[in-house]
Structure formats: structure tokens, C-alpha cells
Design a protein around this motif. Structure first.
Motif, PDB file in Angstrom:
ATOM      1  N   THR A   1       0.821  -1.215   0.000  1.00 61.80           N
ATOM      2  CA  THR A   1       0.000   0.000   0.000  1.00 61.80           C
ATOM      3  C   THR A   1       0.853   1.263   0.000  1.00 61.80           C
ATOM      4  OG1 THR A   1      -0.111  -0.137   2.396  1.00 61.80           O
ATOM      5  CG2 THR A   1      -1.908  -1.144   1.174  1.00 61.80           C
ATOM      6  N   TYR A   2       2.139   1.116  -0.328  1.00 60.70           N
ATOM      7  CA  TYR A   2       3.034   2.277  -0.282  1.00 60.70           C
ATOM      8  C   TYR A   2       2.622   3.348  -1.294  1.00 60.70           C
ATOM      9  CZ  TYR A   2       5.689  -1.408   1.987  1.00 60.70           C
ATOM     10  OH  TYR A   2       6.067  -2.438   2.787  1.00 60.70           O
TER      11      TYR A   2
ATOM     12  N   ALA B   1      -0.046   5.339   0.006  1.00 67.07           N
ATOM     13  CA  ALA B   1       0.406   6.236   1.074  1.00 67.07           C
ATOM     14  C   ALA B   1       1.142   7.459   0.512  1.00 67.07           C
ATOM     15  CB  ALA B   1       1.304   5.482   2.042  1.00 67.07           C
TER      16      ALA B   1
ATOM     17  N   ASN C   1      -2.080   9.567  -1.612  1.00 70.39           N
ATOM     18  CA  ASN C   1      -3.397   9.931  -1.105  1.00 70.39           C
ATOM     19  C   ASN C   1      -3.317  11.202  -0.269  1.00 70.39           C
ATOM     20  OD1 ASN C   1      -5.905  10.142   0.022  1.00 70.39           O
ATOM     21  ND2 ASN C   1      -5.792   8.229   1.202  1.00 70.39           N
TER      22      ASN C   1
ATOM     23  N   GLY D   1      -4.492  10.822   3.242  1.00 66.18           N
ATOM     24  CA  GLY D   1      -3.916   9.695   3.972  1.00 66.18           C
ATOM     25  C   GLY D   1      -3.026  10.152   5.113  1.00 66.18           C
TER      26      GLY D   1
ATOM     27  N   GLY E   1      -0.045   9.053   5.349  1.00 69.58           N
ATOM     28  CA  GLY E   1       1.328   8.812   4.894  1.00 69.58           C
ATOM     29  C   GLY E   1       1.951  10.058   4.299  1.00 69.58           C
TER      30      GLY E   1
ATOM     31  N   GLY F   1     -10.445   3.477   4.565  1.00 69.77           N
ATOM     32  CA  GLY F   1      -9.858   2.260   4.013  1.00 69.77           C
ATOM     33  C   GLY F   1     -10.970   1.371   3.494  1.00 69.77           C
TER      34      GLY F   1
ATOM     35  N   GLY G   1      -6.111   3.900   4.130  1.00 66.26           N
ATOM     36  CA  GLY G   1      -4.866   3.272   3.660  1.00 66.26           C
ATOM     37  C   GLY G   1      -5.042   1.825   3.244  1.00 66.26           C
TER      38      GLY G   1
END
Lengths: 538, 533
Positions: free
Chosen positions: B322-323, B326, B329, B332, B334, B395, B405
Motif C-alpha cells: 500500500t506504499y 500512502a 493519497n 492519507g 502517509g 480504508g 490506507g
């Protein structure tokens, strides 16, 4: 004396949620993939360790007339760490002898000043298996699953995965080290006590992670193929300078010098580009051996110091642009490409193009001499003692400086005060440090040009003098003690880690966990403490 | 006085029953155990072992744990490697504040040195690709032609290994040599190993032509094996099927100018992927309010493979890395969100997207303003041009914003195949065919209710050659996906030049010549036959 020893270590546990085994009757969690929620464990797990070691040993010692000393020992050790039967056992031995010269008739004449003199020596072969993994000779596979329910829900595998681990050398055996030690112990004038030792330890088949090109499948292969020599001298001297009823003053000094040098490496190690030498990263620094990095920190080679630091070389600031200059060693390829033709191959140029920066040997992280001083002084009821530690020589790369304090673009983070008025500006073109550019861009600070790509800007001398402890005290005299019916009364003050003198402030060479560098979060500073108190005993 | 202290020296030294020292690893499955299973002659056991190895193959496209540079997922996952490439181009803007740190892609966006032999951010690409090749070779060691024979199961296994090996070599060629059609053709390729053995002799680099012949043979063999084994195009997204093999074959073919192969491989795929994403599936849609946005990932085809009919290779929640989500988004927790390393579109490309092209809606035409990130309640200002293509406030399967995420991921989709096909047609001189192919994509990207866009009505395409039209539509369609812009820039000879952009933070230029990485230091040091680029 003779003996036999057998040692076996067994540890065994397996989570209850393990299921879907690959091999029948193999009760190891690695053989299962089940995964369930709702319990203590989310996936198969456990731990099983089994190792065994068997030894036979004998030792004999003989002393004649308090003058002649002989000792011999032999042992045979077997370890389960070695896969092949014929590599499992090793025979190790030592012989030693000593001679107290002062016990001889012909030394009578020196009795007035030489109270004791003994020389001794030993030679032997010792075995080592500590750096070898428990099951190092086995090529391992890992077994896993892709689950029907993708969230951490049920543990029913939709399909299985199996992958072969790294290629291993199954022929590892004991490391053999030939040790030789010679020493002298003496006492003179009944006040000077000393000993000097010289040792030489030659490991002839050290276990070695031989680097190979990753295109061959992995980055290293482990072999019993290196030679390593540890050689050093240790000196210990204690002097009772004043010894009478009121005053007692002793001074002690000790120190050691040692070198660690590779004497042999397997064929194929080293590259022509580096004159047969090769680069190496730092060893693991966390308790479980993790944290090591393959990124370049040392240049190693036969006959070279083992901690031969290898970094880029900062060349000051480019007066015109304010950018950092780095040294570049001109190569034949440069000339072929029509670059730097006015400079001889092998000579240096300085460039702001950090992608051209070459690495240079920066000297050893090991000290030339390391040791301590101590002294204690008593005058009547007062006493004083001090313990100092020192190191002479050796280099130290302060990661804190290279990655932090010299990062002149890190506005908002701690920076070295040295940067103040000492970064390049159009008015100050001779500054030591490059122009401060806002933004954490690697190549503009001169200290680092990438992850683990340090220049010598953050490289300092590792010499230091540290005052480890100072204490003073006062003991109440016996006459007064009797009045308060106490057997002892002492008032004291003591300070630890009192002062640290280094060539440059802001780092502590003792923090070097990995041969000349400190590592980030592990760099807790030593505490300075002061304590005062009273000891009272009735 | 003489004093004797004597101890009995030594005893007989026995090499006693060493069976006690015979300890096999209690915690791991060993090679011996696997060999025993394979030697058992038990068809089920063999199928389990080989099938389990083959099942690991698709995961090579979906990797974390690449060694080389620390532990930041930017450097340890293939999605992270692709993200670095996304940032090394013209079309993606990193954030709205200069001086982003290394963890969020600042150095990459600044075109910091990533090509030098000693650069660690070079080494990770090398290590990733070689891991693909070595993992594939480990399995292929077992699958010689004699062993595979006509066993359909083993044919399938072998095909998967060949595809992964081809992917590894292709990845190396895309990074470590000039583009084939931009001078790379006559240069060196990669050292070719068709078996795994760390003790074999090191090889020199083959030529680029030899390397591509090797890659194409692996891929055509794989296509052949998958066809013979009856695998074909499966509905399963996580497996290596004909779609995946042909996708790579098409990509390698457009890279090497083998336009006919590119065309047949593309057609083979497109025959099975007729449906493209619709407006509702294409990117994030705010179903909440302007101040309390709700972007559900379930309906976003880029975040949920169930809403994306185009996916050829992808992974479900749980398996998916899911990098990328991240990094991209804006809502997100991240780097693409709370850390303010927003992924924004270059205004110059944004302006080229037609008003009736719903892809324009994937980017904020105005500042979003302050958004309160759910976990720490951090408030940050999301600026204009930030993408909503990969936006989600939740999510998958969750109504709790803290769980933002959780998404699926994909690595190959049909629109790219359509664009590769159009490119091949244009290169073959089939202008009409190329335009028709582009029109198919444009029609699928036209806002509901509007007249279908065509190459003739798309405003910014006026006056462009057909090939330029393909380039433009590829940049728009694949914005922020898989580092494609970077690799396409390399093969189309398009340098990075951000000087005329209004919203780029770092208005740098970067020549195509510097897009070729040097062979990493470690290979140069330990392979005596290696030659530098």
C-alpha cells in the motif's frame, strides 16, 4: 586433571494455531502456515533451539622450587554447529613456561633493588566457533501461504509459497588461532610493581563473508578462508611514591597498543579497481546482531588495518559558486573520455560534481595507544583518588556532525555553531563551509552526499583524555570514633565522568560501537554524576 | 624444599559417538527435506513443492524488503522505486513547500544524484531486479525441459519463472542502459545467467541486442507454455497468465521498436479486456461535503481492483503493498497526505486535459484548503493541483477514517496496452488505426453526457502528430502510475524541463543522457568482467 563435558541446549515451543504442514511429522513452526484471529497468536510461531557440544580435556602443571613453572593443556571439542562430520571436531592445546629469575643464586646481587623478576611465555592453538550460526551449513527454505480471506481473518490458505533461501557453504569448521604470549613481571625497590606483555594471535582460517557480485545470486558466501592477526603490547605499572604513617600516595598507569590486520583472504576477494582491496560496511550494532549495513565504511585488504576508514574527501568551498568541493582521483577512464587530461592518472582534482567524488583511506579507527591513569593519595584522615582514561591516535567519524550538525540546509534543526559566519556568501568566499541552501539536499553541505556517503568533514581525531572519577573523603580519627561509639565514619564526595577533552567538541569517541562511527539512536551520552555522602558504621 | 604439583596429563581423546552432535535445524525447512519430497515420486508432494515455488513468482512484482538503503519503504519496495521515478519527471509536483526531506522523496524530486555507481539509490534498483532474476532461476533450476516434458502443471510453473526473469532483465535494461531506440541498441546489456549458482563463474555483460533476445525468448517461451498448458487469460488478478506475459512482451517490444510484436501482444490482451474504467470508477469522488470530504476507496478503480475492469496484474487487500497509496493519497496518514508531500499535477499538463475529459476531475482545480487528518488531528492545507486520482478518506471495508490506507494494488492495466498498441500502429505508419485506438480511449474518458472526445476534437491535440498524440495521452492516462513517465521520457527522448511550470517547486532541467544509471559499485568491484556504462 582430565575431564569430559557434554552440553546440550534444547528449547521448544510451538503456537497452538499452527496448521497446514508441508512435511509430515516435522513439528516446527516453519513447517506450518495456519493463521487465525481471536487467540493470543495471529500466526504460527514458536522457537526451537537445539545445540550440542562435547569436549574432552586434560591439563598438567608443574612447579619446581618456586622458580620453574611448566603448564600444558590439551582439549578436543566437537560442536553441532558444523554440518559435516569431519569438520565437527577440533583439537586444541597450549604449553607455557615461566622462570623466576630472582630465585636464582646469580641474582643475589640485585636483591637490594630488584625484589621480584619473572619471565614467562606460552604458545598454543585455540579454537573458536562463536561467530558461526547454529545451523550454518544448511540451506533453508521458507514456506508461506496466501490466504483465502485477505484481511487478517481466517487462516485457510488459498495457495502456498515456498522459496529457497541463500546458498550456504556447508563445509565450515573451527577457526584456529595460534597464540603466542611473552611477559615479564617485576617489583623494584619494593615500590614499583609492573608487568609487560606482548602477544600475537594469528587466526589462520577465520570465518569470512566473502563478497561476491549480487548478479551471482547473493552478496556474500561464508568461508573459513581469512587470516587475521591481533598483535599488541600491554603495560601496567604501579608505584608507591610515598608510603609512611601519615601519607600514602600511589600512582598507576596502564596502556595497550594493538593492531588488527588481515593477513589472508580467499582468492577472488578484492578488485583490480581497488588494487586488490575491497570495501566493507559496518558490523551489526544492536544486541541481536542486527543493524549492520553493507554500505561502505572501510577499505580492507591484506596487510591493511581492519578498521581502515574509507570516505569521501572534502575539498573546501568553491569560491565562485559556494558549493562544496570534493576530491576526485583521476582515472584512465576520465582521460579516455577527454576529461581532466592535464592531471595525471591517480592524482586528484577537486570538483563540485559530487557524483565524481572518490573515496580515500582516512586512517584507522583503532587507537595507537589506549589506557588509563589512577592515583590515590592519603594524608592523615583525608583521602583523594582519581581515575583517568586516555586514547592517543585513531579516527572517529561523527555521524551526528555529518548527518546533522553540519547539514547547513536543515533550517529548524540543531546545527553546529561553527557554521555561524563561516558559510560561503558572496562576501565571505573563503568560508570553511559551503553556502547554506535551504532544503535538505544531500550534496550541498559537504559532509554527506547520500545515505552512508560521508566526507571527512565530520571526521575527527579520536584521541581523548577523560576524567572518569574523582573522589575525596575524610575519615574521622579513631579517637573521635570511640566517643560516638562508631567503628567508621567517612564523609566523601565523588564525581563520575567529570571532563572529556577531545580535539573537537561535541562528540565522544567512546561512543563508537562499530569501529569508528557512532550510530544514530544508539548514541546515548555517558552521564556525569556527582555524589556526596556519609558512611557511618557502628 | 621442592614441591611437586602434578596432575595427570590428558586422557585418551575420543572422537566419541558424534551422533549427538548431528543436529538439523529445528526451526527451518532444509534443502534435504525438500529434495526428499521431490525424490519421493509422490505426484502430490512434487506438485505442492513446485506449485508453492511458482506461487511466489507473482509476488516479485509486489515486493517489500529490498536491501540497499535503510528501511524507508521508498527504497525497499518496488512501489517505492516506481515512486522515485514518478518524482524524477515533468508531470508530478512534490508538495507545495520546498525542501522536502529524503524520506518523502525530496532528493528524487530535486533530481539528486541517483545514477552514480556509488549512489545507494542506484543500488536498490539493481538489487530488486537481480532478486527477481535469482528467485526465478532458483525455481527454473528444477524445471529443465526434460523434467517439465508435457506436464501441464510444470509448464505453468516454468512460465511463471520465465516471466519473472524477463521482468528482472527488462527492469535492468530500462534503468542501466540508454533506451534501445536512443542509442542503446549498440551498447552493452546485462550479464545473462540462466541458472542460480553463487559459485558459478562471473559473466561479462552481453550486448543490448543479446539481452533483449534473451528477454524476448523467455517471454515467447512463457506465452507458448501458458498456451500449451491451457492457462490462457484467467480472471484471477494475482497470477501470471497470458495477459501478464503479453503485457511484458508488448512493453519490451515498444522499447526495442519491435512494433509488430507489440501489436500482436497488445491485441491478444485487449481481446480479453474490452471494458475500460468508467467515470464513476476513475479516481476519487467526494460523496461528502467540501469541508467534510468522503472519498470511498471501494468505488475508486485505482484503489480497488473490484471496481477496475482493466487490471491485468494486481493484488487484493492483505497481499497488496500500500506504499503507492500512502505516497499519493492527499487525505492519507502517509507521505502523500499528513506529511504534506502532496502529489500534484504540473499545471502545464493539467491545462492540456480537455474540459470534457473526466480525468481532469482527478486533480483539484482550486485549493482544497485545510483538512484535519484523523489520527493526530493535524490540520494541513491541501493546495490546488493535488491529485484526487488516488484519494481516499477511508480504508476499504471501513467506516473509520483512522483506518485510511487499506487498498488493493495493481501493476498492469489495459489502458496502457491500448496506448502501446496505438504507438505501435503509429510507428508502423497505420495513422488511421492509431487514431481509432486513441479514440477508443478518449471515448471512454469523456464526461457522461458530453459528445465523445476524439483525436480531432481534443483541443490540446490540434496540430500534433499521431505519435505526439500518443505521448500526450499516455502522460495523462498514466499520471503517477508505476514511474511510467520517467521510462517513457527516456525512450521518447524527452528531457525534464520544469522551467516554464507555475507550480513546480524545483524548476530544474535534467537531460535524458543522465537517465541511465551506472552499474553499481558492488558489481564493478566483485565481478571482474563487469564493464561500466
Amino acid at each position: 586433571m582430565a575431564g569430559h563435558e557434554y552440553y546440550e541446549y534444547n528449547l521448544d515451543n510451538l503456537n497452538y494455531n499452527s496448521a497446514y504442514g508441508l512435511i509430515d511429522g516435522f513439528a516446527s513452526y516453519a513447517n506450518f502456515v495456519g493463521r487465525y484471529t481471536g487467540g493470543t497468536f495471529s500466526s504460527p510461531g514458536g522457537n526451537m533451539i537445539k545445540t550440542a557440544m562435547e569436549s574432552y580435556f586434560g591439563r598438567a602443571s608443574y612447579i619446581y622450587d618456586e622458580k620453574y613453572y611448566l603448564e600444558a593443556s590439551i582439549r578436543r571439542d566437537g560442536s553441532s554447529k558444523f554440518k559435516q562430520k569431519d569438520k565437527r571436531w577440533g583439537t586444541f592445546w597450549s604449553v607455557g613456561a615461566g622462570w623466576r629469575l630472582t630465585g636464582e643464586e646469580f641474582m643475589k646481587g640485585t636483591n637490594s633493588w630488584l625484589n621480584d623478576l619473572k619471565i614467562r611465555s606460552s604458545y598454543g592453538l585455540i579454537g573458536n566457533q562463536s561467530g558461526i550460526g547454529n545451523y550454518s551449513g544448511y540451506q533453508l527454505w521458507s514456506y508461506g501461504a496466501v490466504y483465502t480471506s485477505s484481511t487478517a481473518g481466517t487462516g485457510i490458505p488459498a495457495s502456498y509459497t515456498l522459496s529457497q533461501g541463500a546458498f550456504v557453504n556447508d563445509g565450515l569448521t573451527w577457526e584456529n588461532t595460534r597464540t603466542f604470549d611473552a611477559g615479564i613481571d617485576f617489583t623494584m625497590f619494593k615500590r614499583v610493581h609492573g608487568s609487560i606483555d606482548w602477544y600475537n594471535k594469528n587466526t589462520i582460517n577465520s570465518v569470512y563473508n566473502q563478497p561476491i557480485a549480487i548478479s551471482l545470486g547473493q552478496s556474500t558466501i561464508t568461508k573459513n578462508s581469512a587470516g587475521l592477526r591481533n598483535r599488541g603490547i600491554e603495560v601496567d605499572l604501579n608505584i608507591d611514591i610515598i608510603k609512611n604513617k601519615d601519607i600514602n600516595w600511589t600512582v598507576g598507569v596502564n596502556g595497550t597498543h594493538y593492531t588488527t590486520v588481515l593477513t589472508k583472504v580467499p582468492a577472488g576477494v578484492g578488485s583490480d579497481a581497488l588494487n586488490g582491496n575491497w570495501t566493507a560496511g559496518v558490523d551489526g550494532w544492536s544486541a541481536n546482531g542486527g543493524g549492520s549495513t553493507g554500505e561502505t565504511a572501510y577499505l580492507r585488504g591484506v596487510g591493511k588495518d581492519f578498521y581502515n576508514l574509507y570516505f569521501f574527501k572534502y575539498g573546501g568551498v568553491d569560491n565562485q559558486t559556494g558549493l562544496p568541493l570534493f576530491h576526485h582521483r583521476v582515472t584512465a577512464a576520465d582521460h579516455a573520455a577527454g576529461k581532466f587530461e592535464s592531471t595525471k592518472i591517480g592524482d586528484d582534482i577537486k570538483t563540485t560534481d559530487y557524483s565524481l567524488a572518490s573515496r580515500y583511506e582516512m586512517g584507522s579507527a583503532l587507537p595507537k595507544w589506549i589506557g588509563g591513569f589512577n592515583t590515590s593519595f592519603r594524608y592523615k584522615q583525608f583521602d583523594f583518588s582519581a581515575i583517568l582514561a586516555y586514547q592517543l591516535g585513531g579516527k572517529y567519524l561523527s555521524v551526528e556532525y555529518a548527518n546533522g550538525l553540519y547539514m547547513n540546509g536543515n533550517i529548524g534543526s540543531a546545527m553546529s555553531a561553527e557554521l555561524l559566519n563561516n558559510t560561503w556568501t558572496p562576501e565571505n568566499t573563503d568560508a570553511k563551509f559551503p553556502m547554506a541552501l535551504y532544503g535538505n539536499t544531500f550534496a550541498t553541505n559537504g559532509a554527506t552526499i547520500g545515505s552512508w556517503m560521508y566526507s571527512d568533514l565530520g571526521l575527527f581525531s579520536a584521541s581523548y583524555l577523560n576524567i572518569k572519577n574523582i573522589s575525596i573523603g575524610y575519615n574521622l580519627p579513631a579517637s573521635l570514633l570511640s566517643k560516638i561509639k562508631a567503628s567508621n565514619f567517612r564523609v566523601f564526595a565523588s564525581a563520575d565522568n567529570v571532563a572529556m577533552i577531545t580535539g573537537h567538541s561535541g562528540y565522544d569517541p567512546r561512543m563508537s560501537l562499530v569501529g569508528g562511527l557512532e550510530v544514530g539512536a544508539y548514541g546515548y551520552p555517558y552521564m556525569s554524576t556527582v555524589s556526596m555522602g556519609v558512611n557511618l558504621t557502628f | 624444599m621442592k614441591k611437586y604439583i602434578i596432575a595427570l596429563a590428558a586422557t585418551a581423546i575420543f572422537s566419541a559417538c558424534s551422533d549427538k552432535l548431528e543436529i538439523t535445524p529445528p526451526n527451518n525447512i532444509t534443502d534435504e527435506q525438500i529434495q526428499k519430497l521431490l525424490a519421493s515420486g509422490n505426484a502430490d508432494a512434487i506438485k505442492l513443492v513446485m506449485g508453492s515455488m511458482a506461487n511466489g513468482m507473482p509476488q516479485q512484482f509486489n515486493v517489500s524488503g529490498i536491501s540497499g538503503v535503510g528501511t524507508a519503504d521508498m527504497y525497499t519496495s518496488n512501489q517505492g522505486l516506481d515512486m522515485m521515478r514518478n518524482l524524477e519527471g515533468n508531470d508530478v509536483v512534490l508538495g507545495d513547500i520546498p525542501g522536502m526531506s529524503s524520506g518523502v522523496g525530496g532528493p528524487e524530486y530535486g533530481m539528486d544524484n541517483f545514477v552514480a555507481a556509488s549512489a545507494t539509490k542506484n543500488m536498490v534498483y539493481w538489487n530488486y531486479a537481480w532478486n527477481c532474476i535469482n528467485q526465478a532461476n532458483k525455481m527454473l533450476n528444477f524445471l529443465t525441459d526434460e523434467i517439465v516434458g508435457s506436464n501441464k502443471f510444470l509448464m505453468d510453473c516454468k512460465a511463471r519463472g520465465l516471466v519473472v526473469r524477463a521482468h528482472g532483465y527488462n527492469y535492468l535494461m530500462e534503468n542501466y542502459q540508454d533506451a534501445y531506440l536512443q542509442g542503446g541498441k549498440d551498447k552493452l546489456g546485462i550479464m545473462l545467467y540462466d541458472k542460480f549458482s553463487p559459485t558459478q563463474a562471473s559473466k561479462p555483460r552481453a550486448t543490448a541486442a543479446e539481452t533483449y533476445a534473451f528477454i524476448k525468448k523467455d517471454l515467447t517461451d512463457a506465452v507458448q507454455l501458458l498456451t500449451s498448458a491451457g492457462i490462457g487469460h484467467t480472471a484471477e488478478l494475482t497470477d501470471i497468465d497470458l495477459g501478464v506475459a503479453n503485457f511484458l512482451l508488448a512493453r519490451v517490444s515498444v522499447w526495442t521498436g519491435d512494433w509488430n510484436t507489440a501489436l500482436t501482444a497488445s491485441d491478444n490482451i485487449l481481446a480479453n479486456y474490452a471494458t475500460l474504467m468508467n467515470q464513476g470508477q476513475y479516481g476519487g469522488t467526494n460523496t461528502g461535503t467540501a469541508t467534510e470530504p468522503v472519498y470511498l476507496p471501494e468505488s475508486n478503480g485505482f484503489l480497488n481492483n473490484a471496481s477496475n475492469p482493466e487490471v491485468i496484474l494486481g493484488f487484493p487487500v492483505g497481499q497488496a503493498k500500500t506504499y503507492h497509496a500512502a505516497y499519493t493519497n492527499p487525505f492519507g496518514e502517509g507521505n502523500g497526505g499528513v506529511s504534506r508531500a502532496y502529489k500534484r499535477i504540473d499545471n502545464r499538463l493539467f491545462d492540456k486535459i480537455a474540459p470534457n475529459d473526466f480525468r481532469k476531475g482527478n486533480f483539484m482545480a482550486e485549493d482544497f484548503g485545510n483538512y484535519t487528518y484523523p489520527i493526530n488531528k493535524t490540520v494541513a492545507f491541501i493546495p490546488k493541483y493535488t491529485n484526487t486520482k488516488f484519494a481516499a478518506t477511508h480504508g476499504i471495508g471501513s467506516t473509520n477514517k483512522n483506518e485510511v490506507g487499506t487498498v488493493t494494488c495493481y501493476y498492469m492495466r489495459a489502458s496502457e496496452v491500448l496506448l502501446m498498441k496505438a504507438e505501435a500502429q503509429a510507428q508502423l505508419g497505420d495513422e488511421t488505426g492509431a487514431k481509432a485506438t486513441l479514440n477508443k480511449l478518449l471515448a471512454a474518458r469523456t464526461k457522461t453526457g458530453a459528445t465523445a472526445l476524439t483525436v480531432d476534437t481534443y483541443p490540446s491535440m490540434a496540430g500534433l502528430s499521431t505519435l505526439q498524440m500518443v505521448y500526450l495521452q499516455t502522460r495523462i492516462e498514466l499520471w503517477g502510475e508505476g514511474g511510467r513517465e520517467y521510462y517513457n521520457n527516456k525512450r521518447w527522448n524527452i528531457p525534464v524541463d520544469r522551467t516554464s511550470s507555475t507550480n513546480h517547486q524545483l524548476k530544474v532541467t535534467y537531460p535524458v543522457a543522465n537517465m541511465t544509471l551506472q552499474i553499481p559499485e558492488s558489481e564493478m568491484l566483485y565481478n571482474p568482467l563487469a564493464v561500466q556504462n
